[in-house]
Structures are given as structure tokens and as C-alpha cells.
Write an enzyme that holds these catalytic residues in place. Structure first.
Site, mmCIF file in Angstrom:
data_model
loop_
_atom_site.group_PDB
_atom_site.id
_atom_site.type_symbol
_atom_site.label_atom_id
_atom_site.label_comp_id
_atom_site.label_asym_id
_atom_site.label_seq_id
_atom_site.Cartn_x
_atom_site.Cartn_y
_atom_site.Cartn_z
ATOM 1 N N ASP A 186 -15.454 -32.098 -27.534
ATOM 2 C CA ASP A 186 -14.719 -31.466 -28.631
ATOM 3 C C ASP A 186 -15.603 -31.483 -29.867
ATOM 4 O OD1 ASP A 186 -12.801 -30.255 -30.137
ATOM 5 O OD2 ASP A 186 -11.299 -31.841 -29.912
ATOM 6 N N ALA A 187 -16.242 -30.354 -30.133
ATOM 7 C CA ALA A 187 -17.228 -30.269 -31.211
ATOM 8 C C ALA A 187 -16.926 -29.119 -32.167
ATOM 9 C CB ALA A 187 -18.627 -30.088 -30.618
ATOM 10 N N LYS A 188 -16.176 -28.123 -31.692
ATOM 11 C CA LYS A 188 -15.757 -26.985 -32.531
ATOM 12 C C LYS A 188 -16.936 -26.390 -33.284
ATOM 13 C CE LYS A 188 -10.941 -28.556 -32.871
ATOM 14 N NZ LYS A 188 -11.003 -29.894 -32.245
ATOM 15 N N ARG A 189 -18.052 -26.203 -32.592
ATOM 16 C CA ARG A 189 -19.234 -25.657 -33.229
ATOM 17 C C ARG A 189 -19.068 -24.167 -33.478
ATOM 18 N NH1 ARG A 189 -20.068 -30.649 -34.362
ATOM 19 N NH2 ARG A 189 -21.724 -31.772 -33.291
ATOM 20 N N ASP A 239 -12.237 -28.994 -38.379
ATOM 21 C CA ASP A 239 -11.345 -29.711 -37.465
ATOM 22 C C ASP A 239 -10.148 -30.243 -38.241
ATOM 23 O OD1 ASP A 239 -10.400 -31.220 -35.130
ATOM 24 O OD2 ASP A 239 -12.458 -31.054 -34.425
#
Lengths: 270, 270
Positions: free
Chosen positions: B93-96, A98
Site C-alpha cells: 500500500d504505497a498509493k504512488r 493517504d
């Protein structure tokens, strides 16, 4: 202690390149642990105590804790490893990625809250998304490079100016992001030729290699492709094949035997 | 309700493309909230209640909760949004990004534990790392494409066979991963020409656009580049400029005014 120092010492003193992945799935736990509120901690601690002298590091996968609201058990597990098995590095497998201000929060989560010694990070957002982890001088930062899953090729195998994207990432990390010497790379065991290519591009950088065991990677080919001149340089991960080697009350003994067998199979090719 | 249906309804009924990002930083909270054990929940709930009629969605950033051991407050916050402001989609919003078996755990975390309506996901590991989220038929899956941070260009701007990597990702998602119509893309507001290119490649796919406000993106250029023929298609995120618009006990009023101003600035260019 610096992650790299601890890892190097563990490779030597324990004569092992084995990383045990802690991916606790309560549905697969032995019956006597089912339903306990601390089942995840009890299961993982037993695995850790049965295998710590056989490994170069442990790798808890945070998704398995988060899906079960078990962050407190992950904290307790890592505290247990540090207290009972000092010198055993803990790699938090989180694959975070991020912008800088958010990455700072993830770095606090990994290094200050959980007290992990290293974290896995996704490189897609570039250098400034990695800097907040690199800012911790004693910690390891292990970037995804070539992953062992079928879709790994979708992006990682694209041609970027004569290199595959994963090769570009390996070179970028080796030549730029690793200025402080605290980077590693994830390279799947299912692609030995690509492990060799990453080794060629990165010198003696530690490689975390998932994909032996349940995912089908070949130990001999992995070692031939990835070991350094010193016969180390690899954290070869096995999760399910060790965690679930036994299904009864003696599951930890079965895990220990599976870990011995895996360590020895690795050492036979060093 | 399907995320895409809820988002479409919110765009129309609230006449807003504004997404308020919930990135709670306790150090920036007003004095009267400092030290409360539920400060994060109290702060975010007040922001939510003051702005829900002005937004098309909320976007809590999980790192800010995880760094403060506040998973329980994130659960409570999303429950609060669903209970008090029904029809307001929540994008976690974790962008895994991880292999399938691990991604299944992250999908459980996002959709079953937190009850988010959509999640941000990193595409680096390819299709099978995204499938477990796509398997939830009512949920949205918003893939990183072109991010707004300086290092975003390190990988995303590489040339892959005549396309930039971010263009390749946009096309891959539009032509393949979006078979069920539940995908979106993250495209930073700092690059309007690239928003236009992603819009060209993806038809009416919803784009989550961070980077206005604190990160410096231009609202008029973003709208010109990214709005669909219907004047929607965008979730334009603002976090810090709204959350911390006021520093006193009236912080929620100040946040509301900042949200009105931002919504109106966006609508002036639709």
C-alpha cells in the site's frame, strides 16, 4: 525558517527561479563514480555544491533513491544541503496521498526523518489527507494541480461544473487549504495557458513548474504565464538537462554551466 | 504466479475475503517488544504467522515503515511472507503516482526491491503514470477510486459529465487501463452504495475495501454491495482492529482470534 520565507529570500538573493531536480540515475553517472556504494550521494552532492548559488531550491525525487535502497544517501544529501548551503529550501518530491493516520507517518518521513522543507502531495484523497502536512507550521505543502505528462489530462482536464478539475483543485487550495499560507501547486510547463489560469486563480501562490528541458516546455511562455508582479512566484524545475549535461569527471562543471544558462534564460523573460 | 491467480486461489482455498493490513505503530506494540531494533519485523511477522491461513492477502502500508527508517524490515517481512506462507499475495500500500520515468523507479521499488505482488496507485496523473506498473505482467495494480476518509468526497464526488469522478475512474480503469486484466480498485467500506456502483461499472474486478473496523464500515452492507456472483471479488481490509486486538505477550493469539471473527463475520454475508 518557514519554507515560504526561505524561498522568498532565495528568489531575491540569488536572483533565480531555477529549481534543480535531483533524480539520480546511476546508469547515467560518469564512469569514475560507477560502482561506488555511495555513488548517488557523491553524484548529487557534487551537483548541489556546483549549483547551490544558482537555485531557489533543490527538489530530490524520492523514487530514485528508493529504487536503489538509498534512503540513507537521501538523508545524508539533505543534511549536506542544510549544512553547506543554509537557506536553500529542499522540496521532497514524493507526491504522497493517504488517509490522515497514514499521512501523519508520511509527514514524519518527509519532515522529521529527511528534514525536507516542503513536500509534494497528491490532492485526490481530499483535505484531511493533506492536513497532517499542513500541521507543520514551517513547512511547505505543494499540491499536484496540472501535471506535465501526457496522461495528465485524463482526470485533470475533466469538466467539473464549469471548471476543469485542475482549476477546481487550484481554487480549492487557494480558498480553503491554504489558510496558513504554506501551500503551493505543481503546474507543468508544457501548458502555459493553464499556468496563466492557475496564476489567475491563486494570486501569488508559489508554483512548482516541471517540464522545461527534457519535457519540452517553453521558458518564455512559462514566465509570461506564471510570474508574479514581483517577477517571482515560480520554482522552475530542470532535472536531467542539468544533472547529465556532462558525462565525464567534469560533470559538475557541466551541470553548473547548464544551470547558469537555464537561470539566465529564465531571467531574460522575468 | 500472477497476482490475480494467487488472489483467486487464496479466496477459494482459505475461504476468506479478509486482507490484514500491516500498519505497524511501535507505540502500540506490547511491552516485551518495545525498544527492540527489529521490533517492527518481529511484531508484523508474528501477526503474519498467526493469521496467514485466514487471509486472502496481506497489505503492508509503506508509510509506517518509512517513518521509522525500517525499509530493511519491510523487505524482510515480505521475504518472510513469501518463504513461510507461499501463495499469500502481498499488496504494497504505497498509493504512488508520478510521471512515467519516475513511476518506473517506484515500480522497481515495489516489485523488484520489495517483491510485492501488487501495489496501490493514485490515478490523478493519468494513464502514462500507471503504465510502468502495468508493464509487469504478473503484478496487480490497484487504483484509488473512492476512498474511505472524510475528505474523499472533495474531489472524488465531483460531477464530471453525469458521473461522479470516482465513477469515471472506475469506468476508465475497467474499459481502458485494465486491458491486461491486472487492475483492481480501492473503494472504502464507509460507502456501500458506492461499492455497488463500482461493482456495476467494473464486472468482476477485485476491489480492495478498507474502512471496516476502526473506520466504521458495515460488513453486511459491504458484502451485499460488492461481492461477485461467485461470492468473492473483495479484499476486505482490517488493520488496527486485528493488529492491536491484544496488548500483551499473547498479542498474536488475540490477533488470530480477531481475524477469525472478522473472516467469519464476512463469510456470514457471502
Amino acid at each position: 525558517m518557514h519554507f515560504m520565507t526561505a524561498l522568498g529570500a532565495a528568489w531575491q538573493q540569488r536572483n533565480s527561479l531555477l529549481c534543480v531536480g535531483l533524480d539520480p540515475d546511476p546508469a547515467k553517472f560518469p564512469a569514475h563514480l560507477q560502482g561506488r556504494p555511495d555513488a548517488i550521494l557523491a553524484f548529487c552532492s557534487a551537483i548541489v555544491d556546483a549549483t547551490a548559488d544558482l537555485v531557489c531550491c533543490f527538489k530530490p525525487q524520492i523514487a530514485y533513491f528508493a529504487a536503489h535502497r538509498a534512503e540513507d544517501q537521501l538523508e545524508a544529501l539533505i543534511e549536506h544541503i542544510h549544512a553547506r548551503h543554509p537557506g536553500t529550501p529542499v522540496v521532497l518530491d514524493a507526491k504522497r496521498g493517504d488517509i490522515g493516520s497514514t499521512a501523519e507517518q508520511y509527514a514524519v518521513e518527509a519532515f522529521e526523518r529527511y528534514k525536507a522543507d516542503a513536500i509534494t502531495v497528491n490532492p485526490y484523497m481530499g483535505r484531511d489527507s493533506v492536513d497532517p502536512y499542513l500541521a507543520y507550521p514551517d513547512k511547505g505543502v505543494i499540491l499536484l494541480c496540472r501535471t506535465s505528462n501526457p496522461g495528465g489530462s485524463d482526470l485533470q482536464f475533466l469538466d467539473v461544473g464549469g471548471l476543469k478539475l485542475y482549476e477546481h483543485v487550484a481554487r480549492l487550495v487557494a480558498q480553503d487549504w491554504n489558510a496558513s499560507g504554506n501551500c503551493g501547486l505543481v503546474v507543468g510547463a508544457t501548458f502555459p495557458a493553464e499556468i496563466a489560469r492557475v496564476r489567475e486563480l491563486t494570486g501569488d501562490m508559489p508554483l512548482l513548474v516541471p517540464g522545461i528541458g527534457a519535457q519540452g516546455g517553453d521558458v518564455a511562455a512559462t514566465l509570461a504565464a506564471g510570474r508574479t508582479a514581483a517577477g517571482t512566484g515560480l520554482m522552475i524545475n530542470s532535472s536531467r538537462a542539468i544533472l547529465y549535461a556532462g558525462k565525464g569527471e567534469d560533470f559538475a562543471d557541466a551541470a553548473r554551466q547548464a544551470a547558469i544558462d537555464t537561470r539566465d534564460a529564465i531571467n531574460a523573460h522575468r
